[in-house]
Design an enzyme around this catalytic site. Structure first.
Site, PDB file in Angstrom:
ATOM      1  CD  GLU A 294      -2.328   1.474   2.716  1.00  0.00           C
ATOM      2  OE1 GLU A 294      -1.976   0.701   3.636  1.00  0.00           O
ATOM      3  OE2 GLU A 294      -3.131   2.400   2.866  1.00  0.00           O
ATOM      4  CB  ALA A 299       5.715  14.053  -2.264  1.00  0.00           C
ATOM      5  CD  GLN A 305       6.158  18.489  -7.715  1.00  0.00           C
ATOM      6  OE1 GLN A 305       5.327  19.024  -8.443  1.00  0.00           O
ATOM      7  NE2 GLN A 305       6.019  18.419  -6.409  1.00  0.00           N
ATOM      8  CB  VAL A 306       7.564  17.986 -14.453  1.00  0.00           C
ATOM      9  CG1 VAL A 306       6.931  17.557 -15.773  1.00  0.00           C
ATOM     10  CG2 VAL A 306       6.482  18.473 -13.529  1.00  0.00           C
ATOM     11  CE  LYS A 307      14.024  20.043 -12.437  1.00  0.00           C
ATOM     12  NZ  LYS A 307      15.010  20.549 -11.477  1.00  0.00           N
ATOM     13  N   GLY A 308      11.254  13.586 -14.172  1.00  0.00           N
ATOM     14  CA  GLY A 308      11.409  12.143 -14.314  1.00  0.00           C
ATOM     15  C   GLY A 308      11.718  11.414 -13.020  1.00  0.00           C
ATOM     16  CE1 TYR A 309      16.319  13.136  -9.796  1.00  0.00           C
ATOM     17  CE2 TYR A 309      15.185  15.217 -10.127  1.00  0.00           C
ATOM     18  CZ  TYR A 309      16.350  14.492 -10.040  1.00  0.00           C
ATOM     19  OH  TYR A 309      17.553  15.122 -10.200  1.00  0.00           O
ATOM     20  CG  ASN A 337      -3.132  16.624  -6.958  1.00  0.00           C
ATOM     21  OD1 ASN A 337      -3.638  16.081  -5.986  1.00  0.00           O
ATOM     22  ND2 ASN A 337      -1.841  16.864  -7.055  1.00  0.00           N
ATOM     23  N   GLY A 340      -3.304  11.414 -12.704  1.00  0.00           N
ATOM     24  CA  GLY A 340      -2.626  11.392 -14.011  1.00  0.00           C
ATOM     25  C   GLY A 340      -1.241  10.776 -13.899  1.00  0.00           C
TER      26      GLY A 340
HETATM   27  C1  LIG Z   1      -0.641   8.381  -2.670  1.00  0.00           C
HETATM   28  C2  LIG Z   1      -0.243   9.798  -2.792  1.00  0.00           C
HETATM   29  O1  LIG Z   1       0.684  10.214  -2.200  1.00  0.00           O
HETATM   30  S1  LIG Z   1      -1.099  10.801  -3.853  1.00  0.00           S
HETATM   31  C3  LIG Z   1      -0.206  12.299  -3.865  1.00  0.00           C
HETATM   32  C4  LIG Z   1       0.859  12.343  -4.896  1.00  0.00           C
HETATM   33  N1  LIG Z   1       1.774  13.420  -4.598  1.00  0.00           N
HETATM   34  C5  LIG Z   1       1.513  14.709  -4.906  1.00  0.00           C
HETATM   35  O2  LIG Z   1       0.510  15.073  -5.495  1.00  0.00           O
HETATM   36  C6  LIG Z   1       2.542  15.700  -4.402  1.00  0.00           C
HETATM   37  C7  LIG Z   1       2.897  16.715  -5.454  1.00  0.00           C
HETATM   38  N2  LIG Z   1       3.423  16.085  -6.661  1.00  0.00           N
HETATM   39  C8  LIG Z   1       4.595  15.447  -6.708  1.00  0.00           C
HETATM   40  O3  LIG Z   1       5.296  15.315  -5.729  1.00  0.00           O
HETATM   41  C9  LIG Z   1       5.068  14.908  -8.056  1.00  0.00           C
HETATM   42  O4  LIG Z   1       4.574  15.730  -9.075  1.00  0.00           O
HETATM   43  C10 LIG Z   1       4.615  13.466  -8.334  1.00  0.00           C
HETATM   44  C11 LIG Z   1       5.161  12.540  -7.280  1.00  0.00           C
HETATM   45  C12 LIG Z   1       3.110  13.341  -8.404  1.00  0.00           C
HETATM   46  C13 LIG Z   1       5.206  13.073  -9.698  1.00  0.00           C
HETATM   47  O5  LIG Z   1       6.607  13.159  -9.654  1.00  0.00           O
HETATM   48  P1  LIG Z   1       7.407  13.821 -10.843  1.00  0.00           P
HETATM   49  O6  LIG Z   1       8.862  13.693 -10.582  1.00  0.00           O
HETATM   50  O7  LIG Z   1       6.901  15.193 -11.071  1.00  0.00           O
HETATM   51  O8  LIG Z   1       6.977  12.867 -12.027  1.00  0.00           O
HETATM   52  P2  LIG Z   1       7.731  12.628 -13.420  1.00  0.00           P
HETATM   53  O9  LIG Z   1       8.583  13.814 -13.760  1.00  0.00           O
HETATM   54  O10 LIG Z   1       8.391  11.319 -13.398  1.00  0.00           O
HETATM   55  O11 LIG Z   1       6.495  12.609 -14.386  1.00  0.00           O
HETATM   56  C14 LIG Z   1       5.974  11.434 -14.934  1.00  0.00           C
HETATM   57  C15 LIG Z   1       4.825  11.774 -15.805  1.00  0.00           C
HETATM   58  O12 LIG Z   1       3.697  12.105 -14.991  1.00  0.00           O
HETATM   59  C16 LIG Z   1       3.248  13.411 -15.274  1.00  0.00           C
HETATM   60  N3  LIG Z   1       2.817  14.024 -14.035  1.00  0.00           N
HETATM   61  C17 LIG Z   1       3.575  14.363 -12.985  1.00  0.00           C
HETATM   62  N4  LIG Z   1       2.800  14.858 -12.013  1.00  0.00           N
HETATM   63  C18 LIG Z   1       1.533  14.841 -12.480  1.00  0.00           C
HETATM   64  C19 LIG Z   1       0.278  15.216 -11.945  1.00  0.00           C
HETATM   65  N5  LIG Z   1       0.172  15.723 -10.735  1.00  0.00           N
HETATM   66  N6  LIG Z   1      -0.814  15.034 -12.718  1.00  0.00           N
HETATM   67  C20 LIG Z   1      -0.718  14.518 -13.960  1.00  0.00           C
HETATM   68  N7  LIG Z   1       0.450  14.131 -14.510  1.00  0.00           N
HETATM   69  C21 LIG Z   1       1.553  14.298 -13.773  1.00  0.00           C
HETATM   70  C22 LIG Z   1       4.438  14.112 -15.887  1.00  0.00           C
HETATM   71  O13 LIG Z   1       4.055  15.166 -16.703  1.00  0.00           O
HETATM   72  C23 LIG Z   1       5.075  13.008 -16.679  1.00  0.00           C
HETATM   73  O14 LIG Z   1       4.360  12.816 -17.875  1.00  0.00           O
HETATM   74  P3  LIG Z   1       5.142  12.473 -19.246  1.00  0.00           P
HETATM   75  O15 LIG Z   1       5.924  11.207 -18.981  1.00  0.00           O
HETATM   76  O16 LIG Z   1       4.051  12.285 -20.235  1.00  0.00           O
HETATM   77  O17 LIG Z   1       6.021  13.644 -19.527  1.00  0.00           O
END
Ligand SMILES: CC(=O)SCCNC(=O)CCNC(=O)[C@H](O)C(C)(C)COP(=O)(O)OP(=O)(O)OC[C@H]1O[C@@H](n2cnc3c(N)ncnc32)[C@H](O)[C@@H]1OP(=O)(O)O
Length: 568
Positions: A294, A299, A305-309, A337, A340
């Site tokens: 689970e 985060a 963010q959006v760098k592939g991490y 949010n 996606g």
């Molecule tokens: C169970 C839970 O914890 S739910 C809560 C999730 N956490 C959050 O919302 C906290 C704020 N967000 C974050 O910390 C980050 O944006 C994360 C963890 C959601 C994603 O991590 P990132 O490093 O930004 O993701 P990464 O760069 O690998 O992106 C992967 C793909 O997902 C997409 N993506 C990233 N975040 C989002 C989002 N919030 N909504 C939709 N798409 C997203 C990216 O655009 C990318 O798409 P692509 O491959 O087509 O270019």
């Protein structure tokens, strides 16, 4: 964008199925206060601080009666025992648990030395990064775009060298060798293959990002660690760093609850660490007996963010969960949010996992969507990019074997004079690549106008059609280009204007309309513009429709009766 933006206003997460437990309450309070202490110290002395944190963890552990974490030691959860207790959560939730809570815990935020102090506006960062296309991610994207635009140019010299003809075009593949009888110069297959292999687009955006991060890992600049509260100084510092990121990035999640789970020894955290600082992570609870995990929190720091991490992190998590924990599935309550992101990581909203395996085990959250991900038993998750690259390469090579659609020929010198009439005429058959694509002179452009194969007869016919239009009593609004001084917003709305005068210039050039269809397209556009700019109740709209109908009937009757003679 809405989807992304909702995270700021994300629903409070509150667990409904937790049983208060005094022992956990004590552990949590102890851990939390010690962590506060640790944070204060960490600015000055990380090692002393981590010792304090370790002490806190030890206190929590003692309360937990949980053995220190080794992956293999997680076993035999029972439904009663599997839940992580959350005794004080109700009171935390009652506080609202939202971003407003920050005031209660300012010290936390101030002490975050990771630059992650943007008020939890990961949404803004995310949106800005996407919209403005700036920063390293943008550079990366631009590079990828440049790569994807990489084309193969077959220069004149090439074809001349290779015995090409005057058309100066080269070609590849079966179409080229058959050449539609054109005898065009061709690039020998071996050379061409070399050119194409060199120009092969090795990776898409996904692979490029993954490969880049993989290289960083190999160079030792980045590492992914799976840890739990084991009392090791460095690990505790990282766990607390991760806890801070969660607290910042999940503003609606009570901070005490985050501390609780991150420090709980039944939970594990996979973290991205760069230059000894935590960039982000995922905290999850493996239910070894049920073979699923689970995901509690996930985060990445706002500015990373959006760098592939996030993707690389998830891939490491899957690999670890499968190979070390023996899990087959992940479940998570995703914030709206973040749905996606989870979808892109292979999660679905449909839960296929047998309910008996998970029901009663995972925590219920209000305002989240339960999502599932099946972990593939074979996929090399941490090396997916290599697999994708190889597959892509194989497909690309196959396509290039079967088609030459990837060849981009030299452009046409098409400098225009007045009314868009080209300065130099160019014969259809001289257009680079046209014959190679299978075009023959009896095709489009001539076929519908049999009997008028030469330009003079075509021009004569078009001139007559234009006269039909000009002479009609409804032609007056279309005679001249619209005057922008009289209709100031016209060219804001109509981007491709047309009028009878412009068409007349084009006809009189005797070069522009090389097909009847080109002329008809201009006429249609002129009427369509009138109907776009003017509303249906205006005279302009009505006469546009009337004149067009008149024109169509003339063209129709003349094409049917043998083109070339207009019946007035
Ligand atoms: C169970 C839970 O914890 S739910 C809560 C999730 N956490 C959050 O919302 C906290 C704020 N967000 C974050 O910390 C980050 O944006 C994360 C963890 C959601 C994603 O991590 P990132 O490093 O930004 O993701 P990464 O760069 O690998 O992106 C992967 C793909 O997902 C997409 N993506 C990233 N975040 C989002 C989002 N919030 N909504 C939709 N798409 C997203 C990216 O655009 C990318 O798409 P692509 O491959 O087509 O270019």
């Amino acid at each position: 964008m809405d989807g992304h933006s909702s995270h700021l206003a994300a629903q409070n997460r509150s667990r409904g199925s937790q049983t208060p437990s005094p022992s956990h309450s004590a552990a949590s309070a102890s851990a939390t206060s010690s962590i506060h202490l640790k944070r204060k110290l960490s600015a000055a002395n990380a090692s002393a601080a981590s010792a304090a944190a370790a002490a806190a963890a030890a206190a929590a552990a003692a309360d937990d009666h949980a053995p220190p974490f080794p992956p293999s030691s997680i076993s035999a959860d029972t439904r009663d025992g599997a839940l992580t207790s959350n005794d004080d959560l109700e009171s935390i939730s009652a506080r609202g648990g939202g971003a407003g809570d920050d005031s209660d815990d300012d010290s936390d935020d101030e002490e975050e030395d990771d630059g992650d102090n943007d008020g939890g506006s990961s949404l803004r960062t995310f949106t800005a990064a996407r919209l403005e296309n700036v920063g390293p991610a943008a550079a990366r994207n631009r590079k990828i775009k440049a790569e994807s635009n990489a084309t193969v140019k077959v220069e004149k010299e090439d074809s001349a060298k290779d015995g090409g003809n005057g058309a100066g075009v080269g070609a590849l593949g079966p179409a080229a060798t058959s050449g539609a009888g054109s005898g065009s110069g061709t690039v020998p297959k071996e050379d061409a293959v070399k050119i194409f292999t060199e120009n092969l687009q090795a990776s898409g955006a996904y692979s490029a990002r993954e490969e880049n991060l993989k290289r960083e890992e190999e160079a030792g600049r980045l590492k992914f660690e799976c840890l739990s509260n084991d009392g090791v100084d460095d690990h505790m510092v990282w766990l607390i760093g991760l806890k801070n990121i969660f607290a910042r990035q999940l503003p609606n999640m009570p901070k005490e609850y985050i501390v609780r789970l991150v420090m709980d020894r039944n939970h594990k955290s996979v973290m991205v660490i760069r230059r000894n600082l935590v960039v982000g992570g995922i905290t999850y609870r493996p239910y070894a007996s049920q073979k699923f995990g689970e995901i509690a929190f996930c985060a990445i720091k706002a500015d990373e963010q959006v760098k592939g991490y996030g993707t690389r992190l998830m891939n490491h998590l899957k690999q670890h969960a499968r190979d070390v924990d023996g899990l087959t599935h992940f479940l998570t309550y995703a914030d709206n949010n973040a749905v996606g992101y989870f979808i892109k990581q292979g999660f679905t909203k449909e839960i296929y996992l047998d309910k008996d395996r998970w029901h009663g085990y995972i925590k219920d959250y209000d305002g989240g969507i339960l999502m599932e991900c099946k972990i593939d038993p074979k996929l090399p998750y941490t090396d997916l990019s290599t697999m994708v690259r190889r597959q892509r390469q194989a497909i690309d090579e196959k396509i290039r074997e079967l088609s030459n659609c990837h060849i981009v020929y030299q452009g046409i010198d098409f400098q225009k004079r007045d009314a868009g009439v080209p300065q130099n005429t160019i014969k259809m058959e001289d257009i680079p690549g046209l014959r190679e694509a299978g075009w023959t002179p009896d095709q489009w452009g001539y076929s519908r106008f049999r009997g008028l194969s030469d330009q003079k007869r075509l021009t004569f016919f078009i001139r007559q059609l234009l006269k039909v239009l000009n002479d009609h009593s409804d032609a007056w609004p279309f005679k001249e280009p619209v005057d922008a001084r009289e209709v100031p917003d016209y060219y804001d709305i109509i981007k491709d204007p047309m009028d009878l005068k412009t068409m007349t210039k084009r006809v009189e050039s005797e070069q522009y309309y090389v097909t009847l269809e080109m002329f008809i397209a201009d006429v249609k556009r002129m009427f369509a513009n009138a109907r776009t700019y003017n509303s249906p109740d205006t005279i302009y709209f009505k006469i546009a429709t009337r004149l067009e109908a008149h024109f169509q009937s003339k063209v129709q009757s003349n094409l049917q009766s043998g083109a070339g003679k207009i019946q007035q």
